[in-house]
Design an enzyme around this catalytic site. Sequence first.
Site, mmCIF file in Angstrom:
data_model
loop_
_atom_site.group_PDB
_atom_site.id
_atom_site.type_symbol
_atom_site.label_atom_id
_atom_site.label_comp_id
_atom_site.label_asym_id
_atom_site.label_seq_id
_atom_site.Cartn_x
_atom_site.Cartn_y
_atom_site.Cartn_z
ATOM 1 N N LYS A 1 -6.196 -2.132 -1.025
ATOM 2 C CA LYS A 1 -7.096 -1.989 0.128
ATOM 3 C C LYS A 1 -7.678 -3.339 0.541
ATOM 4 O O LYS A 1 -7.753 -3.660 1.734
ATOM 5 C CB LYS A 1 -8.237 -1.033 -0.211
ATOM 6 N N ASN B 1 -0.574 11.730 1.400
ATOM 7 C CA ASN B 1 0.131 10.604 0.792
ATOM 8 C C ASN B 1 0.348 10.865 -0.689
ATOM 9 O O ASN B 1 -0.411 11.618 -1.298
ATOM 10 C CB ASN B 1 -0.695 9.317 0.950
ATOM 11 N N ASP C 1 -11.755 7.850 2.456
ATOM 12 C CA ASP C 1 -11.067 9.142 2.432
ATOM 13 C C ASP C 1 -11.747 10.152 3.347
ATOM 14 O O ASP C 1 -11.082 11.000 3.948
ATOM 15 C CB ASP C 1 -11.016 9.688 1.001
ATOM 16 N N ARG D 1 -8.904 10.703 -8.288
ATOM 17 C CA ARG D 1 -8.035 11.353 -7.299
ATOM 18 C C ARG D 1 -7.277 10.274 -6.526
ATOM 19 O O ARG D 1 -7.573 9.983 -5.380
ATOM 20 C CB ARG D 1 -8.871 12.206 -6.338
ATOM 21 N N TYR E 1 0.847 -1.191 0.000
ATOM 22 C CA TYR E 1 0.000 0.000 0.000
ATOM 23 C C TYR E 1 0.884 1.243 0.000
ATOM 24 O O TYR E 1 1.975 1.218 -0.547
ATOM 25 C CB TYR E 1 -1.014 -0.040 1.155
ATOM 26 N N GLU F 1 -13.521 4.794 -2.921
ATOM 27 C CA GLU F 1 -12.096 5.041 -2.724
ATOM 28 C C GLU F 1 -11.543 5.983 -3.789
ATOM 29 O O GLU F 1 -11.689 5.732 -4.989
ATOM 30 C CB GLU F 1 -11.335 3.710 -2.771
ATOM 31 N N ASP F 2 -10.932 7.059 -3.351
ATOM 32 C CA ASP F 2 -10.206 7.986 -4.221
ATOM 33 C C ASP F 2 -11.056 8.557 -5.356
ATOM 34 O O ASP F 2 -10.606 8.671 -6.499
ATOM 35 C CB ASP F 2 -8.944 7.319 -4.776
#
Length: 648
Positions: free
Chosen positions: A266, A504, A363, A248, A195, A339-340
């Site tokens: 994940k 990150n 997030d 993103r 990750y 996610e993202d």
Amino acid sequence: MISLNSSFLERSSVTGGSRTQSQSLRLSARRPVVTSMLNSNSLPERNVSVSVDSAVRDVNAPVAVEVDRSVGEKPFAAVGGGVEDMYGEDTATEDHYITPWSVSVASGYSLLRDPHHNKGLAFTEKERDAHFLRGLLPPVVVNHDLQVKKMMHNIRQYQVPLQRYQAMMDLQQRNERLFYKLLIENVEELLPIVYTPTVGEACQKYGSIFENSQGLFISLKDKGRILEILKNWPHKKIQVIVVTDGERILGLGDLGCQGMGIPVGKLALYTALGGVRPSACLPITIDVGTNNEKLLNDDEFYIGLKQKRAAGQEYAELMNEFMSAVKQNYGENLLIQFEDFANHNAFDLLEKYRTTHLVFNDDIQGTASVVLGGLISALKLVGGSLADQKFLFLGAGEAGTGIAELIALEISKQTNIPLEESRKKVWLVDSKGLIVRSRLDSLQHFKKPWAHDHEPVNEFLDAIKTIRPTVLIGSSGTGQTFTKEVVETMSSLNEKPIILALSNPTSQSECTAEQAYTWSEGRAIFASGSPFKPVEYNGKLYVSGQANNAYIFPGFGLGLIISGAIRVHDDMLLAASEAPAEQVTQEHFDKGLIFPPFTSIRKISAHIAAKVAAKAYELGLASRLPQPENLVAYAESCMYSPKYRIYR
């Protein structure tokens, strides 16, 4: 020509014997298949046209054979148009239909190619005989622990993190149980590989390193067929989906279809850290295009749709079809983790589906829960309550506003003051400066609750001097924004400033651990989103904590699963944040840690799962009844174990 007209095709079983008539494969259509007869030298002699009727007749019925003498006796050259084997694998037959035969029980060579059941050299002598593995493996039998030792030795030979990542992904697709045992037993060393931060580079180069699919890719071209596509996935009892649209990815921006590395990573952590069965996990990427010009124009290895990103109604319709299809196919208790997604979609999707689906945005909600847990822990060092603190955020996107909201909610619960009042203790800075009421009309909807009465402040450093925060939190996605002057100012305002650089990957972190400890003269209580090595300052060793979402989401998901929760409630997030703080000891505090080490992560996950499940039962959102008496023990008993199974 030889014409064969038979009732059906008889196949051999995995044990080598012929199948009975009831076991024989029925062909649903009559289709000629061009193949060849081989002479003693394995060269094709004649073309053979085989037609198989769909009607089932007597297996022993005679077969009519007609030889076409017009075919020359000389064998065809393989390159020039002959067919070398049953699959028809040569250039002359590239456009011919073939049947990809498979068997339902893994055995022999196919067993060694099945990652869910393969044990490599750990197959026992008895298993090798029972499953036709004799001769397919070297004679030595190696135990599971020695396999782990060997793999760690091999992985450590790679000096480049991306090469280590590729080695881990190769292992996951070759021997699933060895992969998870390796990850569980070496989690602190391998977590940064599977990750953040390494997964970020993997996503950037995903097209170049892509070999085998590890999840489902759903694109705009699949509109109207999503339910059909879900049925293509081999595992049917899915409990967790992690889905991204790639807009993103970490702090790296729009990576389009190449964001698949995030759901894959994940879900590996859902299993390794939270104990969710790998067969119950499904990574999905929704490909609606990308606005990344480099991927569209310069990257010939890009694996996604080469078009601009869809938006508006077209995007909403595809997502709505997806959400309906996964619920229809997998049921009410399916956990869907967003996610993202970019800010404008992340908040809208969470708000739209949180009342109809079991949805969770890591997030927004996962980051908030882990940071709140870190703050609860840090206050044991600083003293005082959460309500006594003043918070300043650099970054007002998904992570920043999500953390801010959960902090305000916890303050509200602790003090019994209205949520609107508790929000006044939290200030946010975005790219245009401090978020204040005079900017209200131009703010995005998720920023508006944080627009307080104050004169405009354009510069971040000036905001620190004006607001005088006790806690500084970075979620900007922009590296090196916590400058020396910023840290020194925080240190002048507070004896023990709490500084969290959460962005990150490592390159986007607001500051490094070394910078935080050095510029604060060793007084900062520091944690980051990406890992940093221990820092020695004035003869003392400081070990910075990692505010990694991996502390929360695996156990959180497990808690939802074991309780059969049908919705996610904010109180579950508050409950989850308590568990990591409870595992921090005085020994950890002495080193500067506000998060427990990852070596005990499965224990932490079990406690988080128990707290989340207990809250689900308390709120009436649990469907798995009756409630177990000891939820921690129950959570531990439900956790996946990577121990090899014994085969008959």
